[in-house]
Design a protein around this motif. Structure first.
Motif, PDB file in Angstrom:
ATOM      1  N   ARG A 223       0.784  -1.084  -0.019  1.00  0.00           N
ATOM      2  CA  ARG A 223       0.011   0.038  -0.011  1.00  0.00           C
ATOM      3  C   ARG A 223       0.865   1.152  -0.056  1.00  0.00           C
ATOM      4  NH1 ARG A 223      -1.954   3.401   3.608  1.00  0.00           N
ATOM      5  NH2 ARG A 223      -1.047   2.197   5.421  1.00  0.00           N
ATOM      6  N   THR A 224       1.826   1.293   0.963  1.00  0.00           N
ATOM      7  CA  THR A 224       2.593   2.533   0.991  1.00  0.00           C
ATOM      8  C   THR A 224       3.965   2.384   0.229  1.00  0.00           C
ATOM      9  OG1 THR A 224       3.741   1.724   3.248  1.00  0.00           O
ATOM     10  CG2 THR A 224       1.599   2.751   3.399  1.00  0.00           C
ATOM     11  N   LYS A 225       4.399   1.339  -0.065  1.00  0.00           N
ATOM     12  CA  LYS A 225       5.812   1.071  -0.794  1.00  0.00           C
ATOM     13  C   LYS A 225       6.847   1.375   0.264  1.00  0.00           C
ATOM     14  CE  LYS A 225       4.050   2.433  -5.414  1.00  0.00           C
ATOM     15  NZ  LYS A 225       4.454   3.240  -6.668  1.00  0.00           N
ATOM     16  N   ALA A 226       6.721   1.299   1.431  1.00  0.00           N
ATOM     17  CA  ALA A 226       7.793   1.316   2.438  1.00  0.00           C
ATOM     18  C   ALA A 226       8.294   0.126   2.428  1.00  0.00           C
ATOM     19  CB  ALA A 226       7.132   1.803   3.766  1.00  0.00           C
ATOM     20  N   VAL A 227       9.744   0.286   2.446  1.00  0.00           N
ATOM     21  CA  VAL A 227      10.673  -0.846   2.413  1.00  0.00           C
ATOM     22  C   VAL A 227      11.379  -1.089   3.798  1.00  0.00           C
ATOM     23  CG1 VAL A 227      12.581  -1.908   1.509  1.00  0.00           C
ATOM     24  CG2 VAL A 227      11.127  -0.610   0.220  1.00  0.00           C
ATOM     25  N   LYS A 228      11.402  -2.411   4.279  1.00  0.00           N
ATOM     26  CA  LYS A 228      12.122  -2.720   5.786  1.00  0.00           C
ATOM     27  C   LYS A 228      12.926  -3.967   5.426  1.00  0.00           C
ATOM     28  CE  LYS A 228      11.388  -3.590  10.713  1.00  0.00           C
ATOM     29  NZ  LYS A 228      12.244  -4.516  10.762  1.00  0.00           N
ATOM     30  N   LYS A 229      14.032  -3.803   6.144  1.00  0.00           N
ATOM     31  CA  LYS A 229      14.829  -5.120   6.036  1.00  0.00           C
ATOM     32  C   LYS A 229      14.271  -5.902   7.118  1.00  0.00           C
ATOM     33  CE  LYS A 229      19.706  -6.597   6.556  1.00  0.00           C
ATOM     34  NZ  LYS A 229      21.079  -6.063   6.932  1.00  0.00           N
ATOM     35  N   VAL A 230      14.090  -7.136   6.745  1.00  0.00           N
ATOM     36  CA  VAL A 230      13.714  -8.371   7.684  1.00  0.00           C
ATOM     37  C   VAL A 230      14.929  -8.932   8.330  1.00  0.00           C
ATOM     38  CG1 VAL A 230      12.406 -10.448   7.766  1.00  0.00           C
ATOM     39  CG2 VAL A 230      11.743  -8.785   6.080  1.00  0.00           C
ATOM     40  N   MET A 231      16.017  -9.058   7.762  1.00  0.00           N
ATOM     41  CA  MET A 231      16.943 -10.092   8.332  1.00  0.00           C
ATOM     42  C   MET A 231      18.024 -10.085   7.091  1.00  0.00           C
ATOM     43  SD  MET A 231      15.729 -13.729   8.213  1.00  0.00           S
ATOM     44  CE  MET A 231      17.417 -14.573   8.811  1.00  0.00           C
ATOM     45  N   GLY A 232      19.421 -10.265   7.484  1.00  0.00           N
ATOM     46  CA  GLY A 232      20.512 -10.765   6.645  1.00  0.00           C
ATOM     47  C   GLY A 232      20.706 -12.038   6.940  1.00  0.00           C
ATOM     48  N   GLY A 233      22.015 -12.239   6.442  1.00  0.00           N
ATOM     49  CA  GLY A 233      22.556 -13.744   6.832  1.00  0.00           C
ATOM     50  C   GLY A 233      22.048 -14.613   5.675  1.00  0.00           C
ATOM     51  N   LEU A 234      21.549 -14.342   4.596  1.00  0.00           N
ATOM     52  CA  LEU A 234      20.973 -15.302   3.775  1.00  0.00           C
ATOM     53  C   LEU A 234      21.740 -15.338   2.391  1.00  0.00           C
ATOM     54  CD1 LEU A 234      17.060 -15.234   4.360  1.00  0.00           C
ATOM     55  CD2 LEU A 234      18.522 -16.965   5.122  1.00  0.00           C
ATOM     56  N   MET A 235      23.180 -15.143   2.539  1.00  0.00           N
ATOM     57  CA  MET A 235      23.832 -15.262   1.498  1.00  0.00           C
ATOM     58  C   MET A 235      23.717 -16.025   0.277  1.00  0.00           C
ATOM     59  SD  MET A 235      25.983 -12.500   1.523  1.00  0.00           S
ATOM     60  CE  MET A 235      26.682 -13.103   0.063  1.00  0.00           C
TER      61      MET A 235
END
Length: 477
Positions: free
Chosen positions: A379-391
């Motif tokens: 809806r808003t196109k807001a972007v959030k990082k969920v997590m890292g470490g999934l190379m």
């Protein structure tokens, strides 16, 4: 790196220690992965040329490496070259050392995860020598050979994974320097390295040039679709019988590449066109309905796509920082300029796998080159990082709050448990199955999953693939 000659001085001691003790070398579908406290294990039943089992090798994951224990009977006294070979086939085939058909030649050459193209000793790092170069097996006067050692050149998982490869014992000692096999002579014992307590089903594909990157399932037909990354052909695989047929010939309306695939609610097959910069849509009979062209660009890479509950299809481009959207009327537009978000594009493969959350509020997208998982508000196109470490994360499959990630170069499928609002996640398990070859994408078939193994790493390196290509079906874990 030490020279071969210096390292050879310690190898006699290593082989002798392996015969009497231990040494450390530098260098069905209802499956549930063992708890983290239980290490992965595998075995190989060693057979002679007549097919009789005359020995056993055991492998146990030990940190980043593997413990190996070998016992083989009925062998001439002395030292015998011993190696892990590329393929899980103890069949006749061409031996690259002699270019002739030999017993167990089907196992191929030495496993070479570092692509060193060099035979060396067990102390050499994989950058300098074959990962499959092992200590020799020392056989006593009773004809029994025993070896026990630990090596970090190999593993049961990841890039150095040896599951579904072969352990081969040779007739002669290994000089640890002569390519391709140290002048170790005839292959006299062979066993396929198989993980215990795991049931999977493979769907072999007939085209040795297929490199099957994408996969999708049509539950109404009971058919899996997979597509060739090199010629664009789409195959239909009967999920019950495994029968394979061509659904749409490669090259149709310029479709030379097929990457991510999805089936929508109308039974249409959507195809990401990679460097062609296209999205192709086929009807349920395989006829092309439309080919959508993204804006002209010197470096397009349409990698994956997904239908969403809002009726649109969202499309990732791994080189251009944009997410495209195809509406109900099959109009393609640039939906989100990623340059204005926290997602920063760099060299390599950027945004790749993409799935909507079940509540229809968000998209989850995988950035392969950083290992970051992102949440995008529809809806808003807001972007959030969920997590890292999934190379090396590639394709995504969401089942409730369990997100499965095919991690191509790492050769595992990771299970991530997401929070209630998909704003955070935690890796719970990493599953190598019975040996994965650059897994790319996933789809759900009932309570099972199917993963592709396109071997794109070998394609990029100009190396021949392991054939036949296969899709692998396994139970949720």
């Amino acid at each position: 790196m030490q020279g071969k000659t210096n390292r050879l001085k310690v190898l006699g001691l290593l082989a002798l220690a392996g015969a009497v003790g231990g040494s450390v070398l530098a260098g069905g579908m209802d499956m549930m992965m063992a708890p983290a406290s239980t290490p992965l294990t595998a075995t190989a039943a060693l057979r002679d040329e007549a097919g009789q089992v005359v020995g056993t090798a055991k492998f146990t994951q030990a940190g980043m490496g593997v413990q190996v224990s070998v016992e083989a009977r009925g062998l001439p006294a002395g030292n015998h070259g011993m190696h892990v070979h590329e393929y899980g086939r103890c069949t006749p085939g061409v031996d690259p050392a002699t270019n002739t058909v030999v017993p167990f030649g089907g196992a191929g050459g030495h496993f070479d995860p570092g692509m060193s193209k060099n035979h060396d000793d067990p102390q050499a790092g994989n950058k300098y020598g074959h990962g499959g170069d092992l200590p020799m097996l020392t056989v006593g006067a009773d004809g029994v050979g025993r070896a026990s050692f630990t090596t970090d050149k190999l593993s049961l998982t990841g890039m150095t994974g040896i599951l579904n490869r072969s352990l081969v014992i040779h007739a002669n000692p290994d000089d640890y320097k002569s390519d391709p096999a140290g002048k170790s002579g005839t292959r006299i014992r062979c066993g396929v390295i198989t993980r215990g307590g795991l049931s999977v089903r493979d769907y072999p594909l007939p085209d040795h040039l297929s490199f099957p990157e994408g996969v999708a399932y049509d539950a109404r037909k009971g058919v899996l679709y997979t597509g060739s990354a090199t010629n664009g052909t789409i195959y239909a695989v009967n999920a019950s019988t495994g029968a394979v047929s061509k659904f749409s010939e490669g090259g149709a309306l310029g479709r030379r590449i097929a990457l991510g695939l999805k089936v929508d609610g109308q039974g249409r097959v959507w195809i990401a066109g990679g460097e062609q910069g296209t999205v192709a849509i086929l009807d349920s009979s395989g006829m092309t309905l439309k080919v959508l062209q993204t804006p002209e660009s010197p470096m397009p890479y349409i990698n994956d796509l997904t239908p969403a509950p809002d009726g649109n299809v969202y499309v990732t481009d791994s080189r251009r920082p944009v997410i495209f959207r195809v509406d109900r009327h099959l109009n393609l537009t640039a939906w989100l300029d990623l340059g204005k978000t926290p997602i920063k594009y760099g060299p390599g493969v950027n945004l790749n796998g993409i799935v909507p959350t079940a509540d229809g509020k968000y998209l989850l997208a995988m950035q392969t080159n950083t290992g970051d998982l992102w949440r995008i508000d529809l809806r808003t196109k807001a972007v959030k990082k969920v997590m890292g470490g999934l190379m090396h994360g590639d394709g995504l499959l969401l089942d409730g709050k369990a997100l499965y990630v095919a991690r191509n170069k790492d050769q595992v499928v990771s299970k991530v448990t997401l929070s209630a609002d998909s704003s955070s996640g935690k890796v719970m398990l990493e599953e190598p199955l019975n040996g994965l070859r650059f897994p790319a994408t996933l789809t759900m078939v009932g309570n099972d999953m199917v993963v592709t193994q396109p071997q794109l790493d070998r394609l990029q390196a100009g190396m021949p693939p392991e054939v036949p290509f296969r899709l692998t079906r396994f139970g949720k874990f």
